[in-house]
Write a protein that holds these residues in place. Sequence first.
Motif, PDB file in Angstrom:
ATOM      1  N   PHE A 192       0.831  -1.214   0.000  1.00 20.30           N
ATOM      2  CA  PHE A 192       0.000   0.000   0.000  1.00 20.30           C
ATOM      3  C   PHE A 192       0.864   1.262   0.000  1.00 20.30           C
ATOM      4  O   PHE A 192       0.636   2.182  -0.795  1.00 20.30           O
ATOM      5  N   ILE A 193       1.856   1.295   0.881  1.00 20.06           N
ATOM      6  CA  ILE A 193       2.741   2.472   0.967  1.00 20.06           C
ATOM      7  C   ILE A 193       3.469   2.682  -0.364  1.00 20.06           C
ATOM      8  O   ILE A 193       3.610   3.810  -0.837  1.00 20.06           O
ATOM      9  N   CYS A 246       1.725   7.083  -6.561  1.00 19.05           N
ATOM     10  CA  CYS A 246       0.669   8.023  -6.961  1.00 19.05           C
ATOM     11  C   CYS A 246       0.995   9.466  -6.595  1.00 19.05           C
ATOM     12  O   CYS A 246       0.741  10.375  -7.370  1.00 19.05           O
ATOM     13  N   PHE A 247       1.543   9.660  -5.388  1.00 18.55           N
ATOM     14  CA  PHE A 247       1.735  11.018  -4.887  1.00 18.55           C
ATOM     15  C   PHE A 247       3.174  11.513  -4.982  1.00 18.55           C
ATOM     16  O   PHE A 247       3.448  12.669  -4.679  1.00 18.55           O
ATOM     17  N   GLY A 248       4.075  10.647  -5.376  1.00 17.67           N
ATOM     18  CA  GLY A 248       5.470  11.053  -5.589  1.00 17.67           C
ATOM     19  C   GLY A 248       6.114  11.639  -4.352  1.00 17.67           C
ATOM     20  O   GLY A 248       5.977  11.103  -3.246  1.00 17.67           O
ATOM     21  N   ASN A 303       5.079  11.478   1.543  1.00 21.67           N
ATOM     22  CA  ASN A 303       5.472  11.470   2.957  1.00 21.67           C
ATOM     23  C   ASN A 303       4.703  12.482   3.795  1.00 21.67           C
ATOM     24  O   ASN A 303       4.596  12.335   5.008  1.00 21.67           O
ATOM     25  N   LYS A 304       4.161  13.474   3.151  1.00 22.24           N
ATOM     26  CA  LYS A 304       3.339  14.463   3.839  1.00 22.24           C
ATOM     27  C   LYS A 304       2.061  13.820   4.390  1.00 22.24           C
ATOM     28  O   LYS A 304       1.526  14.247   5.408  1.00 22.24           O
ATOM     29  N   TYR A 305       1.593  12.759   3.721  1.00 24.96           N
ATOM     30  CA  TYR A 305       0.337  12.117   4.086  1.00 24.96           C
ATOM     31  C   TYR A 305       0.500  10.784   4.811  1.00 24.96           C
ATOM     32  O   TYR A 305      -0.454  10.284   5.383  1.00 24.96           O
ATOM     33  N   ILE A 306       1.691  10.216   4.765  1.00 26.00           N
ATOM     34  CA  ILE A 306       1.928   8.926   5.417  1.00 26.00           C
ATOM     35  C   ILE A 306       2.309   9.181   6.868  1.00 26.00           C
ATOM     36  O   ILE A 306       3.370   9.731   7.155  1.00 26.00           O
TER      37      ILE A 306
END
Length: 79
Positions: free
Chosen positions: A34-35, A41-43, A47-50
């Motif tokens: 998943f990660i 997808c987000f390039g 890391n801003k969202y994980i």
Amino acid sequence: MYRVQSTWSVYDKKLREEIIISVGNTLLPVYGIFIGRFRDCFGVHANKYIEYGMFEIQDRLNNLFLVPSIFEACRTLNV
């Protein structure tokens, strides 16, 4: 889910370890996939969202089902 299960205790140490290993063997590979896809997808912004990386998930797993120290001390003393 972690908040609820982190309050549960498994007093049998061997059983607790087996549960953690089983959950880890199921969860960690899927979470890793998943990660990886999320990063694809987000390039660079992924890391801003994980919030939790693989090490944080493993650390949380290792702390599940712990027995409160007072009970562990009584069990050691056979009280």
